[in-house]
Design an enzyme around this catalytic site. Structure first.
Site, short mmCIF file in Angstrom:
data_model
loop_
_atom_site.label_atom_id
_atom_site.label_comp_id
_atom_site.label_asym_id
_atom_site.label_seq_id
_atom_site.Cartn_x
_atom_site.Cartn_y
_atom_site.Cartn_z
N GLN A 60 -0.23 -0.14 -5.79
CA GLN A 60 -1.32 -0.57 -4.91
C GLN A 60 -1.88 0.62 -4.15
O GLN A 60 -1.13 1.41 -3.56
CB GLN A 60 -0.83 -1.63 -3.91
CG GLN A 60 -1.94 -2.17 -3.02
CD GLN A 60 -1.51 -3.39 -2.21
OE1 GLN A 60 -0.46 -4.00 -2.48
NE2 GLN A 60 -2.31 -3.76 -1.23
N ASP A 61 -3.22 0.76 -4.20
CA ASP A 61 -3.92 1.82 -3.45
C ASP A 61 -3.58 3.23 -3.93
O ASP A 61 -3.29 4.12 -3.14
CB ASP A 61 -3.63 1.71 -1.94
CG ASP A 61 -4.26 0.48 -1.30
OD1 ASP A 61 -4.87 -0.31 -2.04
OD2 ASP A 61 -4.15 0.33 -0.09
N GLN A 69 0.83 -1.21 0.00
CA GLN A 69 0.00 0.00 0.00
C GLN A 69 0.86 1.26 0.00
O GLN A 69 1.70 1.45 0.88
CB GLN A 69 -0.93 0.02 1.22
CG GLN A 69 -1.94 -1.12 1.24
CD GLN A 69 -1.47 -2.31 2.05
OE1 GLN A 69 -0.26 -2.57 2.14
NE2 GLN A 69 -2.40 -3.05 2.63
N ASP A 124 -6.35 -2.85 -5.96
CA ASP A 124 -7.29 -1.96 -5.25
C ASP A 124 -6.95 -0.49 -5.50
O ASP A 124 -6.95 0.32 -4.58
CB ASP A 124 -7.24 -2.23 -3.73
CG ASP A 124 -7.45 -3.70 -3.38
OD1 ASP A 124 -8.10 -4.41 -4.16
OD2 ASP A 124 -6.95 -4.13 -2.33
N ARG A 168 -13.22 -5.71 -5.92
CA ARG A 168 -13.49 -6.73 -4.91
C ARG A 168 -13.98 -6.02 -3.63
O ARG A 168 -13.65 -4.84 -3.40
CB ARG A 168 -12.25 -7.57 -4.63
CG ARG A 168 -11.04 -6.81 -4.13
CD ARG A 168 -9.89 -7.74 -3.79
NE ARG A 168 -8.72 -7.03 -3.29
CZ ARG A 168 -7.72 -7.61 -2.63
NH1 ARG A 168 -7.75 -8.92 -2.39
NH2 ARG A 168 -6.68 -6.91 -2.21
#
Length: 575
Positions: free
Chosen positions: A391-392, A369, A413, A481
């Site tokens: 990520q993120d 993250q 994500d 998700r």
């Protein structure tokens, strides 16, 4: 004749008392008449209802919540003489809100005490700081809700009252989750999490109950008003809204709509402006300003972490083009940050605007993250901006936010959070992740079915970056998700390339949230838009009704008609 008159007066008195008791018992929230005259609690200050009737109002109000027993017992314990406090549902909500504020204050000081522990890891210290920040924001939100509720329903339209109140309570719930999420990275973190968990979850439940009662009351009042006006009033509000909020002067409107703007200050790394760093310019900006404060950021690469705090409202960043003005950082979870704290730029002050800027986190896919931009600013908007990370990438943390003609690129994500966020006419591109990883475009974090939050992607282009395209078969990419139990994401009127797996969506962990989430798709096109092979979860839906799809447009989902016009950015309110 005199006796008859006396009997009539007594009968009239009995009837009036009965009316008060019946209204209280059924939980009538607020009387709304045809002219919506200003109702005044002062008129009822001396009226008290029976203890039984007061308890009936409380039980009726609490029955609409997710935790009715907690709702009722908390009120009965803190206010033993309910008949002196309760006349209607609004009274019950105000009392519940008061208890919640007191509980949050207690939690704040309990967490502050923990920060003095000597055996804390680097990340635990950061996570506790995150908790103090988000809990402080929660107190602001609950107090604002308290003031808004006291003015209900006369200060604004019913619709605006409802959306503002639901936004404030939705954000307050999200903040408790954010606090706990900071302690979910290592086993060591989980010991501190356990210490905090009981208090944070208790506050979350109290906030949830207030939100449910607010939703129930405002929904009822809106339906009643529509019946009284034949639906005309709400329709007129949608159609005649100028798009400009009252606080924005005519001069500011012209300023925002013009192709070029005159800044209050200039940031230039070479020293040719007022400040060398963006952070310094933000720090010098006035607090709680009701006028737009424009910070021009000249072309250059700014290696810094920037925060626009709650007290800095109405700030606007204007860059020299997203390819030229870049704010970049590399904070990440692997090196000891929390996800929340990793953001290169974090924006919390309300009504923030940005245009022609790149927000970047260069930590890379191996650092997990690592957020480029975190947004908790209510009524914020971003135009022609890039959010680049892995990520993120984009953390749509909380509150109402709008992105238009932006580029968002990432891997796992990479658009996530629990704001009410609409991305319109944006490019959303999956990048090449680490070996063995799958890409997830979204991970929405709604934890309560009454929260007015979700991620809406409308009229966008979902595809792959140049480094992923040649090898995309080796890295499955999904639309999203479920990060939390009531995750809500809608993809509509967008073009989707074959980078998206035919199943469309992916599990978080086993069957978690598959029955409680809401994932919708409406009128998408492209090789990856086919829905015949999509997941068969109860929570997934192919939307076929334009009326249902309309509820996820900026006009409805983020109350866009009341504020997007003030940004000066292009937008579409409907389908």
């Amino acid at each position: 004749m005199a006796n008859l008159s006396a009997r009539k007066k007594r009968l009239l008195g009995i009837l009036l008392t009965a009316v008060v008791l019946i209204a209280a018992t059924v939980g009538l929230a607020v009387g709304i008449n045809n002219s919506r005259k200003k109702h005044s609690d002062d008129q009822h200050a001396e009226i008290q209802i029976s203890s039984a009737a007061a308890h009936a109002v409380v039980k009726s109000s609490c029955s609409s919540t997710l935790y009715p027993e907690l709702c009722y017992s908390t009120l009965a314990t803190n206010f033993p003489k309910l008949n002196k406090k309760v006349r209607n549902v609004k009274d019950v909500i105000e009392m519940s809100l008061n208890i919640t504020i007191t509980t949050v204050e207690h939690n704040y000081f309990a967490i502050k005490k923990l920060t003095s522990k000597k055996d804390l890891t680097k990340r635990e210290k950061v996570a506790l700081h995150d908790c103090l920040e988000t809990i402080d924001e929660t107190l602001d939100e609950l107090r604002e809700a308290e003031a808004d509720l006291q003015a209900y329903p006369t200060k604004k339209s019913l619709k605006q009252h409802a959306e503002d109140l639901k936004t404030l309570l939705s954000s307050a719930i999200t903040n408790q989750e954010t606090c706990l999420d900071g302690f979910s990275h290592d086993d060591a973190d989980k010991k501190v999490r356990k210490t905090l968990e009981k208090g944070e979850i208790h506050v979350e439940k109290l906030c949830s109950n207030v939100l449910a009662m607010i939703k129930n009351m405002t929904d009822t009042d809106i339906v009643n008003e529509m019946k009284l006006t034949g639906g005309r009033r709400l329709k007129e509000e949608d159609e005649t809204a100028s798009g400009w909020p009252e606080w924005l002067s005519a001069g500011d409107r012209k300023l925002l709509q013009s192709p070029s703007v005159t800044p209050n200050v200039v940031v230039a790394a070479d020293g040719s402006g007022n400040y060398r760093t963006v952070s310094a310019a933000v720090a010098a900006a006035p607090e709680r300003s009701t006028r737009r404060y424009i910070i021009r950021i000249k072309a250059g690469v700014y290696r810094e972490n920037v925060e626009v705090p709650k007290k800095k409202s109405n700030i606007m960043f204007v860059g020299d083009g997203r390819a030229n003005t870049i704010i970049t950082g590399s904070r990440n979870v692997v090196d000891g940050s929390t996800t929340f704290h990793s953001a290169t730029v974090a924006v919390v002050g309300e009504r923030f605007l940005a245009r022609d800027i790149t927000f970047q986190n260069t930590a890379g896919p191996s650092k997990h993250q690592a957020v480029a931009l975190r947004v908790g600013s209510d009524l914020s908007a971003f135009y022609r901006c890039d959010m680049l990370a892995y990520q993120d990438t984009l953390y749509v943390h909380s509150n109402r936010q709008f992105f238009v003609e932006c580029l968002v690129a990432g891997t796992v994500d990479f658009i996530f959070g629990n704001g009410a966020a609409v991305l319109q006419n944006c490019d959303i591109h999956a990048r090449r992740p680490n070996s063995g990883q799958k890409n997830m475009v979204t991970a929405q974090g709604r934890t309560d079915p009454n929260q007015n939050t979700g991620i809406v992607i409308q009229k966008c282009r979902i595809g792959a970056t140049s480094d992923l395209r040649p090898v995309q078969r080796n890295f499955p990419t999904y639309l999203g998700r479920p990060w939390k139990a009531y995750s809500r994401t809608v993809i509509m009127q967008s073009s989707i390339t074959d980078v998206i797996h035919p199943a469309g969506w992916h599990e978080w962990s086993g069957n978690f949230a598959l029955n409680t989430l809401f994932y919708g798709e409406y009128q998408n096109t492209g090789a990856g838009a086919g829905t015949s092979g999509r997941v068969k979860w109860r929570g997934f839906k192919v939307i076929t009704s334009a009326t249902e799809a309309q509820s996820f447009t900026p006009g409805r989902f983020i109350s866009g008609s009341s504020w997007l016009g003030s940004t000066g950015f292009p937008f579409s309110l409907g389908l």
